[in-house]
Motif scaffolding. Structure first.
Motif, mmCIF file in Angstrom:
data_model
loop_
_atom_site.group_PDB
_atom_site.id
_atom_site.type_symbol
_atom_site.label_atom_id
_atom_site.label_comp_id
_atom_site.label_asym_id
_atom_site.label_seq_id
_atom_site.Cartn_x
_atom_site.Cartn_y
_atom_site.Cartn_z
ATOM 1 N N GLU A 1 6.570 9.168 10.718
ATOM 2 C CA GLU A 1 5.862 9.022 11.991
ATOM 3 C C GLU A 1 5.870 7.570 12.455
ATOM 4 N N ILE A 2 5.682 6.666 11.513
ATOM 5 C CA ILE A 2 5.710 5.241 11.865
ATOM 6 C C ILE A 2 7.077 4.847 12.380
ATOM 7 N N ALA A 3 8.129 5.361 11.736
ATOM 8 C CA ALA A 3 9.491 5.055 12.183
ATOM 9 C C ALA A 3 9.733 5.591 13.587
ATOM 10 N N ARG A 4 9.228 6.831 13.871
ATOM 11 C CA ARG A 4 9.405 7.421 15.193
ATOM 12 C C ARG A 4 8.661 6.616 16.252
ATOM 13 N N LEU A 5 7.423 6.205 15.945
ATOM 14 C CA LEU A 5 6.636 5.431 16.891
ATOM 15 C C LEU A 5 7.258 4.059 17.148
ATOM 16 N N ARG A 6 7.805 3.469 16.093
ATOM 17 C CA ARG A 6 8.468 2.174 16.278
ATOM 18 C C ARG A 6 9.685 2.303 17.179
ATOM 19 N N GLN A 7 10.439 3.392 16.996
ATOM 20 C CA GLN A 7 11.631 3.604 17.828
ATOM 21 C C GLN A 7 11.234 3.816 19.287
ATOM 22 N N THR B 1 0.846 -1.186 0.000
ATOM 23 C CA THR B 1 0.000 0.000 0.000
ATOM 24 C C THR B 1 0.884 1.240 0.000
ATOM 25 N N PRO B 2 0.667 2.160 -0.949
ATOM 26 C CA PRO B 2 1.503 3.372 -0.995
ATOM 27 C C PRO B 2 1.422 4.131 0.329
ATOM 28 N N MET B 3 2.523 4.750 0.753
ATOM 29 C CA MET B 3 2.595 5.484 2.012
ATOM 30 C C MET B 3 3.339 6.796 1.777
ATOM 31 N N SER B 4 2.834 7.883 2.374
ATOM 32 C CA SER B 4 3.488 9.174 2.214
ATOM 33 C C SER B 4 4.743 9.243 3.053
ATOM 34 N N ALA B 5 5.609 10.241 2.753
ATOM 35 C CA ALA B 5 6.861 10.382 3.498
ATOM 36 C C ALA B 5 6.597 10.731 4.958
ATOM 37 N N ASP B 6 5.575 11.580 5.217
ATOM 38 C CA ASP B 6 5.246 11.949 6.598
ATOM 39 C C ASP B 6 4.751 10.741 7.390
ATOM 40 N N GLN B 7 3.920 9.921 6.739
ATOM 41 C CA GLN B 7 3.425 8.730 7.414
ATOM 42 C C GLN B 7 4.565 7.769 7.745
#
Length: 390
Positions: free
Chosen positions: A74-80, A65-71
């Motif tokens: 944010e996902i990377a930050r939440l995972r960290q 599923t395509p994902m925007s750069a902001d999304q």
């Protein structure tokens, strides 16, 4: 010169072996080694099934599923952040029972887990200073501490190799076969101190035996004597269930009482006679027993059916059945299913029956039969017990 019996494989076995290669992304060599196959044999099965029309039962699909750069950011930050919180939680969970605010024990905990968590994070959680930890590390190590550290590493390796399924008795047996002379008590204390334990889960039961029928019942020829003088003298058979999001997956298995090896199995979405007949056919094809073998099962309608009794008669097998509603009359099979559930199934959440089939196949053929140390046969794998009698 002893001639090794040629192995024979059912289509179920071949397809499940290919599943391990295709769905897990593992190499043919790795899967073949786990199952005791030649690379060329497994590669031939893979090539053959890949030439067949695509099948959802074994060919995995992927969707993106395509994902925007902001999304994505944010996902990377939440995972960290989630990973940091998970590590803090794990540090507290693993240490609270043993540390008791003792600096030496805290430093030992940090040393044992420094490859899993950041040192400064552990020091902060345990309220000790990094400088104190590094000073502790520089102290001369006693011979006893060195020996204990080496033993602990070996314990962790055996526990890891077993998929975390081994408790202290089997870890002790595995180390003993490697020439390690540590006592079982010392191993048990180290495992308890460092939170190393066999994975377990509470049992869940579903009724798989329907003995409310008027079909012929065979006498109980076993009478709870769970011994056999040689392979292919006594077989035990039973059915169990595995939950998935698609519904129940039913497993029928046949065990050789002498070696405790699972010599036949079948998995279906039903409990009809075809399920148990397929498991028996696999056992007959692989083991090729002589006439007179005792086949023991419960009084379920599947085992008492005309079709199943006809297969037994054609192969020269003698039927034996447990007393009504007495699971102890087939205790080794109950023990195997308990092992399967507590060491595998209860730690999974299967979305499809195909996922469960792959896992169960790998457990039986790659781990239980070939690797797992069995307490009833002197802590050796079933296949080794079978080969000893050859």
């Amino acid at each position: 010169m002893e001639v090794r019996q040629r192995r024979s494989f059912t289509e179920d076995y071949k397809r499940q072996a290919v599943e391990l290669v295709v769905s897990s992304g593992r190499s043919v060599m790795s899967v073949a080694k786990e199952l005791g196959l030649r690379d060329s044999v497994l590669r031939r099965w893979v090539d053959k099934l890949r030439q067949e029309p695509a099948s959802a039962a074994w060919r995995p699909t992927t969707q993106t599923t395509p994902m925007s750069a902001d999304q994505a950011s944010e996902i990377a930050r939440l995972r960290q952040e989630n990973e940091r919180l998970r590590m803090e939680r794990d540090i507290l969970k693993k240490s609270i029972a043993n540390l008791c605010r003792n600096p030496d024990m805290s430093f030992r905990f940090i040393e044992d887990h420094r490859e899993a968590y950041p040192v400064r994070l552990m020091c902060a959680v345990l309220e000790v200073s990094p400088a104190g930890y590094y000073a502790w590390r520089e102290r001369p190590v006693s011979a006893r501490a060195t020996s204990t550290a080496m033993l602990l590493a070996e314990i962790r390796q055996v526990h890891r190799d077993s998929g975390q399924r081994y408790g202290s008795p089997r870890v002790h047996a595995a180390l003993r076969t490697q020439g390690r002379g540590a006592s079982r008590g010392r191993i048990e204390r180290l495992m308890r101190r460092h939170g190393i334990r066999a994975i377990m889960a509470p049992p869940r039961r579903v009724r798989t035996t329907d003995s409310r029928h008027n079909l012929p019942i065979a006498p109980n020829l076993i009478a709870r004597d769970f011994t056999a003088a040689a392979p292919n003298r006594v077989w035990l058979a039973d059915i169990t269930y595995i939950p998935t999001a698609e519904g129940w997956l039913y497993l029928a298995a046949v065990m050789d009482l002498f070696s405790r090896k699972i010599v036949g199995w079948a998995m279906r979405d039903h409990m009809r006679v075809e399920l148990v007949s397929s498991a028996l056919s696999m056992a007959l094809r692989q083991q090729r027993p002589g006439a007179g073998l005792i086949h023991h099962s419960d009084r379920g309608v599947q085992y008492a059916s005309h079709d199943y009794r006809a297969v037994l008669a054609a192969a020269g097998l003698t039927a034996s059945m447990s007393r009504k509603a007495d699971c102890y009359d087939n205790a080794p099979m109950e023990s195997f299913f308990h092992t399967l559930k507590t060491e595998l199934v209860h730690h999974r959440q299967y979305q499809t029956r195909a996922q469960a089939q792959r896992d169960v196949f790998a457990f039986i053929e790659g781990f239980y039969n070939r690797t797992r140390l069995h307490s009833a046969i002197g802590y050796i794998p079933p296949i080794e017990m079978e080969l000893k009698a050859a």
